[in-house]
Design an enzyme around this catalytic site. Structure first.
Site, PDB file in Angstrom:
ATOM      1  N   GLY A   1       0.847  -1.195   0.000  1.00 58.18           N
ATOM      2  CA  GLY A   1       0.000   0.000   0.000  1.00 58.18           C
ATOM      3  C   GLY A   1       0.880   1.242   0.000  1.00 58.18           C
ATOM      4  O   GLY A   1       2.090   1.164  -0.280  1.00 58.18           O
TER       5      GLY A   1
ATOM      6  N   ALA B   1       2.059   3.027   2.435  1.00 54.89           N
ATOM      7  CA  ALA B   1       3.141   3.016   3.417  1.00 54.89           C
ATOM      8  C   ALA B   1       4.290   2.120   2.946  1.00 54.89           C
ATOM      9  O   ALA B   1       5.453   2.539   2.914  1.00 54.89           O
ATOM     10  CB  ALA B   1       2.615   2.551   4.769  1.00 54.89           C
TER      11      ALA B   1
ATOM     12  N   HIS C   1      -5.711  -1.324  -0.312  1.00 58.33           N
ATOM     13  CA  HIS C   1      -6.818  -0.566   0.223  1.00 58.33           C
ATOM     14  C   HIS C   1      -6.593   0.941   0.169  1.00 58.33           C
ATOM     15  O   HIS C   1      -7.552   1.727   0.144  1.00 58.33           O
ATOM     16  CB  HIS C   1      -7.085  -0.995   1.654  1.00 58.33           C
ATOM     17  CG  HIS C   1      -8.326  -0.406   2.149  1.00 58.33           C
ATOM     18  ND1 HIS C   1      -9.498  -0.484   1.427  1.00 58.33           N
ATOM     19  CD2 HIS C   1      -8.603   0.339   3.227  1.00 58.33           C
ATOM     20  CE1 HIS C   1     -10.426   0.171   2.073  1.00 58.33           C
ATOM     21  NE2 HIS C   1      -9.918   0.687   3.158  1.00 58.33           N
TER      22      HIS C   1
ATOM     23  N   PHE D   1     -12.676  19.184   6.455  1.00 54.62           N
ATOM     24  CA  PHE D   1     -12.885  17.834   6.970  1.00 54.62           C
ATOM     25  C   PHE D   1     -13.217  17.963   8.451  1.00 54.62           C
ATOM     26  O   PHE D   1     -12.993  19.016   9.048  1.00 54.62           O
ATOM     27  CB  PHE D   1     -11.594  17.009   6.782  1.00 54.62           C
ATOM     28  CG  PHE D   1     -11.734  15.867   5.794  1.00 54.62           C
ATOM     29  CD1 PHE D   1     -12.380  16.038   4.587  1.00 54.62           C
ATOM     30  CD2 PHE D   1     -11.185  14.616   6.075  1.00 54.62           C
ATOM     31  CE1 PHE D   1     -12.484  14.987   3.679  1.00 54.62           C
ATOM     32  CE2 PHE D   1     -11.290  13.560   5.169  1.00 54.62           C
ATOM     33  CZ  PHE D   1     -11.943  13.750   3.973  1.00 54.62           C
TER      34      PHE D   1
ATOM     35  N   GLN E   1     -12.002   3.049  15.098  1.00 53.72           N
ATOM     36  CA  GLN E   1     -12.837   4.172  14.663  1.00 53.72           C
ATOM     37  C   GLN E   1     -14.032   3.727  13.831  1.00 53.72           C
ATOM     38  O   GLN E   1     -13.909   2.867  12.963  1.00 53.72           O
ATOM     39  CB  GLN E   1     -12.000   5.133  13.819  1.00 53.72           C
ATOM     40  CG  GLN E   1     -12.787   6.335  13.330  1.00 53.72           C
ATOM     41  CD  GLN E   1     -11.904   7.350  12.623  1.00 53.72           C
ATOM     42  OE1 GLN E   1     -11.564   7.187  11.460  1.00 53.72           O
ATOM     43  NE2 GLN E   1     -11.516   8.381  13.338  1.00 53.72           N
TER      44      GLN E   1
ATOM     45  N   HIS F   1     -16.807   5.197  11.193  1.00 54.01           N
ATOM     46  CA  HIS F   1     -17.043   6.344  10.317  1.00 54.01           C
ATOM     47  C   HIS F   1     -18.544   6.622  10.268  1.00 54.01           C
ATOM     48  O   HIS F   1     -19.330   5.692  10.157  1.00 54.01           O
ATOM     49  CB  HIS F   1     -16.521   6.031   8.916  1.00 54.01           C
ATOM     50  CG  HIS F   1     -16.414   7.229   8.032  1.00 54.01           C
ATOM     51  ND1 HIS F   1     -17.514   7.920   7.578  1.00 54.01           N
ATOM     52  CD2 HIS F   1     -15.338   7.883   7.521  1.00 54.01           C
ATOM     53  CE1 HIS F   1     -17.106   8.932   6.824  1.00 54.01           C
ATOM     54  NE2 HIS F   1     -15.798   8.938   6.777  1.00 54.01           N
TER      55      HIS F   1
ATOM     56  N   LEU G   1     -18.106   3.062   2.010  1.00 53.50           N
ATOM     57  CA  LEU G   1     -17.982   4.417   2.544  1.00 53.50           C
ATOM     58  C   LEU G   1     -18.443   5.489   1.558  1.00 53.50           C
ATOM     59  O   LEU G   1     -18.181   5.409   0.370  1.00 53.50           O
ATOM     60  CB  LEU G   1     -16.512   4.681   2.874  1.00 53.50           C
ATOM     61  CG  LEU G   1     -16.265   6.016   3.570  1.00 53.50           C
ATOM     62  CD1 LEU G   1     -16.614   5.898   5.037  1.00 53.50           C
ATOM     63  CD2 LEU G   1     -14.829   6.460   3.409  1.00 53.50           C
TER      64      LEU G   1
ATOM     65  N   GLU H   1     -15.999  11.599   4.004  1.00 48.63           N
ATOM     66  CA  GLU H   1     -16.240  12.746   4.875  1.00 48.63           C
ATOM     67  C   GLU H   1     -16.296  14.033   4.056  1.00 48.63           C
ATOM     68  O   GLU H   1     -16.870  15.033   4.475  1.00 48.63           O
ATOM     69  CB  GLU H   1     -15.099  12.835   5.894  1.00 48.63           C
ATOM     70  CG  GLU H   1     -15.309  13.856   6.971  1.00 48.63           C
ATOM     71  CD  GLU H   1     -14.564  13.472   8.245  1.00 48.63           C
ATOM     72  OE1 GLU H   1     -14.776  12.353   8.735  1.00 48.63           O
ATOM     73  OE2 GLU H   1     -13.777  14.287   8.733  1.00 48.63           O
TER      74      GLU H   1
ATOM     75  N   ARG I   1     -14.849  12.552  14.057  1.00 44.02           N
ATOM     76  CA  ARG I   1     -15.580  11.361  13.629  1.00 44.02           C
ATOM     77  C   ARG I   1     -16.215  10.564  14.746  1.00 44.02           C
ATOM     78  O   ARG I   1     -17.357  10.141  14.654  1.00 44.02           O
ATOM     79  CB  ARG I   1     -14.603  10.419  12.945  1.00 44.02           C
ATOM     80  CG  ARG I   1     -14.539  10.718  11.532  1.00 44.02           C
ATOM     81  CD  ARG I   1     -13.724   9.715  10.825  1.00 44.02           C
ATOM     82  NE  ARG I   1     -13.522  10.315   9.523  1.00 44.02           N
ATOM     83  CZ  ARG I   1     -12.673   9.877   8.635  1.00 44.02           C
ATOM     84  NH1 ARG I   1     -11.934   8.836   8.917  1.00 44.02           N
ATOM     85  NH2 ARG I   1     -12.562  10.479   7.490  1.00 44.02           N
TER      86      ARG I   1
ATOM     87  N   HIS J   1     -14.294   1.492  10.620  1.00 40.51           N
ATOM     88  CA  HIS J   1     -13.582   2.158   9.529  1.00 40.51           C
ATOM     89  C   HIS J   1     -12.065   2.162   9.652  1.00 40.51           C
ATOM     90  O   HIS J   1     -11.358   1.991   8.676  1.00 40.51           O
ATOM     91  CB  HIS J   1     -14.079   3.598   9.439  1.00 40.51           C
ATOM     92  CG  HIS J   1     -13.437   4.402   8.357  1.00 40.51           C
ATOM     93  ND1 HIS J   1     -13.530   4.046   7.025  1.00 40.51           N
ATOM     94  CD2 HIS J   1     -12.690   5.531   8.388  1.00 40.51           C
ATOM     95  CE1 HIS J   1     -12.871   4.931   6.286  1.00 40.51           C
ATOM     96  NE2 HIS J   1     -12.344   5.833   7.081  1.00 40.51           N
TER      97      HIS J   1
ATOM     98  N   GLU K   1      -1.149   2.143   8.521  1.00 39.39           N
ATOM     99  CA  GLU K   1      -2.255   1.778   9.416  1.00 39.39           C
ATOM    100  C   GLU K   1      -1.913   0.556  10.261  1.00 39.39           C
ATOM    101  O   GLU K   1      -2.480   0.359  11.339  1.00 39.39           O
ATOM    102  CB  GLU K   1      -3.539   1.537   8.597  1.00 39.39           C
ATOM    103  CG  GLU K   1      -4.776   1.452   9.477  1.00 39.39           C
ATOM    104  CD  GLU K   1      -6.090   1.394   8.699  1.00 39.39           C
ATOM    105  OE1 GLU K   1      -6.111   1.804   7.524  1.00 39.39           O
ATOM    106  OE2 GLU K   1      -7.091   0.948   9.281  1.00 39.39           O
TER     107      GLU K   1
ATOM    108  N   ARG L   1      -8.491   9.046  15.094  1.00 38.84           N
ATOM    109  CA  ARG L   1      -7.730   9.652  14.020  1.00 38.84           C
ATOM    110  C   ARG L   1      -8.606  10.645  13.270  1.00 38.84           C
ATOM    111  O   ARG L   1      -9.781  10.398  13.065  1.00 38.84           O
ATOM    112  CB  ARG L   1      -7.253   8.580  13.070  1.00 38.84           C
ATOM    113  CG  ARG L   1      -7.360   9.051  11.655  1.00 38.84           C
ATOM    114  CD  ARG L   1      -7.032   8.083  10.618  1.00 38.84           C
ATOM    115  NE  ARG L   1      -8.223   7.507  10.053  1.00 38.84           N
ATOM    116  CZ  ARG L   1      -8.651   7.780   8.806  1.00 38.84           C
ATOM    117  NH1 ARG L   1      -7.997   8.611   8.040  1.00 38.84           N
ATOM    118  NH2 ARG L   1      -9.730   7.206   8.357  1.00 38.84           N
TER     119      ARG L   1
END
Ligand code: FAD
Lengths: 247, 663
Positions: free
Chosen positions: B14, B16, B43, B141, B255, B257, B267, B270, B301, B369, B394, B405
């Site tokens: 991903g 990262a 993702h 946001f 978390q 969402h 989703l 936001e 959130r 989420h 993540e 977050r």
């Protein structure tokens, strides 16, 4: 579907084959699944795997039409399975893997390796030899409309639908396909990429590139992101003709 | 026995993982990236809304800088974050986004002149300055003081990941697709790589490396409904846990969402609310201003998710055969805006709900989420207990999010952490101590162990069905370890999960016996691992008798700094234990730049730590003195909590902004 109506029983005909099993051969297998409200092929295949046949191979990742993993032939047409609602289809649904890609098994294909090869071959990255990036300073400016236009072409999700829908590629396996040509159009539009028209010509100025396309339009019809593939290919062809004539 | 050697093994392709790969490669180290799927399908590609970086280019972002971003992040975390890490992050976010701009991300740009926007359900006009024209713009946001979330339409993650993956190709980085890490190789407190299984042909491969990085993303799929991709199953966290040496941090911090569509849990970003969308109840009534008069739909959130749940509990939800939901109304934004800036949302509504969001309201409810918890690391991304093991994105808990977050801070974290951790890993690999002196017998031992586990699953008789166990786990997590938690439910959850875990040792793969590509086998071994991860979440939640950020206990509504200003650390030292071992790590107040305070939502129920006052006085004193002396904001910051020296030298410089040039 109203609450009163009896749910349909879907007949899912799957083209199955496990290339790792020497005794197996490609064959159709039919599964029956009771339709539910808002059911997609993602849900259908999940139910089959969980309740009917746990060896059934297919690929889903985001299951939201974003990542491009689940392209397959649904009733013969390349599309994303995850966002295909069953209520839009007949009771009999035929599923087969996308052709032209290496088969991992059943509906699972190795389109990733194909795309990796394509990206390397077309060098789908920003080429800028002079670039001396100072990330502490303001970024370079770009016209807002241009940024939007680039994003428009950047929306390709490498799902492989256009490749499977391409008439040309079946005859010329090295053809870069609409996915490849769209990428070149994207980088050509991007002022950050300093490649010259001649350099692009080297990459796609032949029968495996922009002059191979027979304008059969299969690609644009099946693109799940509705990319303007044909107009971009036509544009590239004009540009490459000019470049070719100059050279 | 197949063994592949490299300098830096990266598990996860991903944002990262790929950013670590390019970084170490630039420093001259060999690297291999393992991934379950082609990297571009990771993702990260699903992130729609945007990336936070305090560029302050657009009119509504004016005055923004690292200090404001830091403040928002710490408040958002409910003071659970590591403040030094959050500082390192906010300092580097503008650099990361500028780097990505050069690498090809077509960030949406500022257009000079007047624009009509919707703020608080009213049309307003904002005027963008001439000198900002063409720079990267941002949107609003939740939980942020400024418009700081940079975006490309609503395909931010997609365009970032594509640019990053293409960069990896340019740098000739070796990427091994469809290879799943299933165990780490380690000995005497040192990690030496991983055992991976080829998902196409079933081959087991030992990857041996000086440094191993886990960048496998979150663990949302331990819940039955999640916005996460179906591969976000926590296998990275599980293999770290299974070493018995590496530890996980704050696993209970999950978390939810506010706006995933019902029932499938996909989703809607936001950005819908950031751009002016509203939440409505069954009467079409806009309820958020009643609960949060100040930030309304754009509260943090965790807060919005709780308020929505509260409102539905009052009978104000819309009932449906899939349970209650509320409405998200973006019709007020107009078709033009939706088709340009919220196009993925439109496609999702059309394809999965059969509605046109420019005309109709979207059925939504809070859904799992994001995983704030993960592999516990130092600020350098290295495991605190297993040398040579790194983690970021993540998957990790280095801990910049604490207990909640902020939207837009996660893709930003992936690239910033990737940048930094690549440097720290490279420093490690440059040193002699990094050399690999593991015996081949050890590697063989690990390979053999994994092979035997797989054989056992395939040959067991009268065993358990992995799907049954997994569905039971998902349901428990959903019903008993959700948005609102309480002691009784959590105790039940832990007991039931523990039983499932014990049963999972006896899983049998029915019928599908192939040793090559075999989804049933994959589900079997992943279920065993997921249950361990689920236990760390549920058990951590049971023991934490306070409410902080996204962890909300009905029986302990206060944030209890006096007793709970600490990180939960879980480990699994003995293979035979059936519950994780839990310990705690203090979060010291004495060096906080921003001592604990009130987040500004609802009633202040904080039980303060005695040290908070002392530190606050000290902070006030230092600030007052320096400001009187005319010190710059950087000097003040440095006096309060110096962090720059912790950064790799090349990232220590300050960030330029438009304001600096035109002042
Ligand atoms: C729908 C959605 C929208 C979001 N929108 C935003 C947003 O707008 N802004 C924002 O900041 N954040 C957003 N987030 C969060 C953000 O997208 C993620 O936190 C972030 O992208 C995670 O990136 P990563 O690199 O850590 O992991 P991922 O992108 O999840 O990548 C994980 C990688 O690890 C690999 N992997 C996993 N397990 C193994 C294994 N065992 N062996 C080998 N490889 C493995 C996978 O193949 C994959 O390549 C969103 C999240 C969701 C769910």
């Amino acid at each position: 579907m109203s609450e009163l109506e009896k749910p349909r029983i879907l007949k899912i005909h799957v083209l199955r084959f496990d290339p790792h099993n020497p005794n197996d051969f490609p064959h159709m297998e039919t599964f029956e699944v009771e339709e539910a409200d808002g059911m997609t092929l993602y849900i259908v295949l999940g139910e089959i795997r969980e309740h009917l046949d746990n060896s059934l191979k297919f690929d889903f990742v985001c299951r939201a039409g974003i990542c491009g993993s689940c392209a397959m032939l649904v009733n013969g047409r390349p599309t994303l399975a995850c966002r295909t609602l069953t209520k839009k289809l007949d009771e009999d649904i035929t599923l087969a893997p996308l052709p032209l890609f290496e088969l991992i098994g059943d509906l699972s294909i190795n389109s990733g390796a194909w795309m990796q090869g394509l990206n390397k071959r077309l060098e789908t990255w920003i080429h800028d030899k002079e670039q001396e990036l100072n990330i502490n300073k303001l970024e370079e400016r770009m016209e807002p409309e241009l940024a939007d236009e680039i994003y428009e072409l950047d929306r390709c999700i490498e799902c492989g639908c256009c490749v499977a829908g391409c008439g040309t590629i079946q005859m010329k396996p090295d053809f870069v396909g609409a996915v490849g040509l769209n990428k070149i159009a994207r980088y050509h539009l991007d002022p950050r990429d300093k490649r010259t028209d001649e350099e692009y010509y080297e990459l796609i100025g032949d029968e495996n590139g922009v002059f191979g396309c027979m304008t059969l339009l299969g690609c644009e019809d099946v693109c799940p992101k509705s990319l303007p593939l044909q107009s971009k290919i036509a544009y590239l062809r004009r540009m490459m003709l000019r470049t070719g004539l100059k050279g | 026995m197949k063994i592949i050697y490299t300098d830096v093994l990266i598990i996860g392709g991903g944002l990262a993982g790929l950013r670590v790969a390019t970084g170490v490669k630039d420093r001259g180290h060999d690297t291999i990236v393992l991934t379950l799927i082609p990297p571009k399908r990771s993702h990260s590609s699903a992130a729609q809304g945007g990336m936070q970086a305090s560029l302050a280019n657009c009119a509504m972002g004016e005055g923004d800088n690292e200090d404001v971003h830091f403040l928002d992040t710490i408040k958002g975390s409910d003071w659970g974050a590591d403040q030094e890490v959050a500082r390192m992050f906010t300092h580097c976010a503008p650099k990361a986004i500028r780097e990505l701009a050069a690498w090809g991300v077509p960030w949406s740009r500022v257009a000079r002149g007047d624009h009509t926007v919707i703020i608080n359900a009213k049309k307003e006009t904002i005027t963008e300055k001439d000198e900002a024209h063409g720079l990267i713009t941002a949107r609003d946001f939740g939980g942020t003081k400024k418009w700081r979330t940079c975006y490309t339409s609503d395909g931010t993650g997609h365009s970032m990941l594509y640019a990053m993956d293409n960069k990896a190709h340019e740098k000739n980085i070796e990427i091994h697709e469809r290879l799943e890490a299933i165990a780490l190789i380690h000995e005497n407190g040192r990690c030496y790589g991983a055992i991976a299984r080829n998902l196409m042909n079933g081959e087991l491969v030992a990857y041996v490396a000086k440094a191993t990085t886990i960048a496998t993303g979150g663990y949302g799929r331990i819940y039955s409904v999640s916005t996460n991709a179906i591969i976000c199953q926590g296998i990275g966290q599980a293999i770290a846990l299974e070493t018995g040496v590496a530890t996980l941090g704050n696993m209970e911090a999950i978390q939810f969402h506010p706006t995933a569509i019902v029932p499938v849990g996909i989703l809607t970003t936001e950005g819908c609310r950031g751009d002016g969308g509203l939440l409505l109840d069954k009467d079409g009534y806009r309820f958020m201003p009643d609960y949060e008069p100040d930030k309304k739909e754009l509260a943090s959130r965790d807060v919005v998710s709780r308020r929505m749940t509260e409102h539905m509990r009052k009978g104000k939800g819309v009932s449906s055969r899939y349970g209650d939901h509320l409405w998200l109304d973006i019709t007020i934004l107009g078709r033009k805006h939706i088709e340009k800036n919220l196009r993925e949302v439109k496609e999702i509504c059309e394809n999965f709900l059969g509605i046109d969001p420019a005309e109709e309201w979207i059925p939504v409810r809070p859904t799992q989420h994001y995983s704030m918890g993960g592999i516990r690391t130092t600020y350098q991304g290295e495991s605190q207990t297993l040398k040579g093991l790194y983690s970021c994105g993540e998957a990790a808990c280095w801990d910049m999010h604490g207990f909640n977050r902020l939207g837009g801070n996660s893709v930003s974290e992936t690239v910033v952490a990737g940048m930094l951790v690549a440097e720290y890993i490279s420093d490690f690999c440059d040193k002699a101590e990094s050399s690999v002196n593991v015996q081949s017998a050890t590697i063989e031992k690990f390979l053999k162990r994994e092979k035997e586990k797989i054989e056992a699953l395939l040959t067991k008789k009268n065993g358990e069905d992995a799907y049954v166990l997994r569905r039971a786990m998902e349901k428990i997590m959903m019903e008993k370890v959700g948005i609102f938690r309480n002691g009784d439910d959590l105790q039940e959850a832990v007991t039931e999960l523990e039983e499932l875990y014990i049963r999972s040792k006896n899983i049998e793969v029915f019928r599908s016996k192939s040793r090559a590509a075999n989804p049933a086998l994959v589900n079997a071994y992943r279920t065993q691992k997921m249950l361990k991860v689920a236990l760390t979440v549920a058990y951590g939640a049971l023991l934490r008798t306070e409410s902080r950020g996204a962890h909300s206990r009905e029986d302990y509504p206060e944030r209890d700094d006096a007793n709970w200003l600490k990180r939960t650390i879980t480990a699994w030292p003995d293979e035979n234990q059936t519950l994780p071992t839990v310990s705690y790590e203090d979060i010291p107040i004495s060096n906080m730049e921003l001592p604990p305070g009130f987040r500004g939502y609802g009633k202040d129920l904080t039980i303060h730590h005695p040290e908070t006052k002392v530190r606050q006085q000290m902070v006030d004193l230092i600030k007052e003195k320096l400001e009187k002396e005319g010190a710059s904001r950087h000097e003040v910051q440095n006096a309060l909590m110096p962090f720059l020296k912790k950064l790799p030298k090349k990232y220590q410089k300050f960030n330029e902004r438009l304001g600096d040039i035109h002042e």
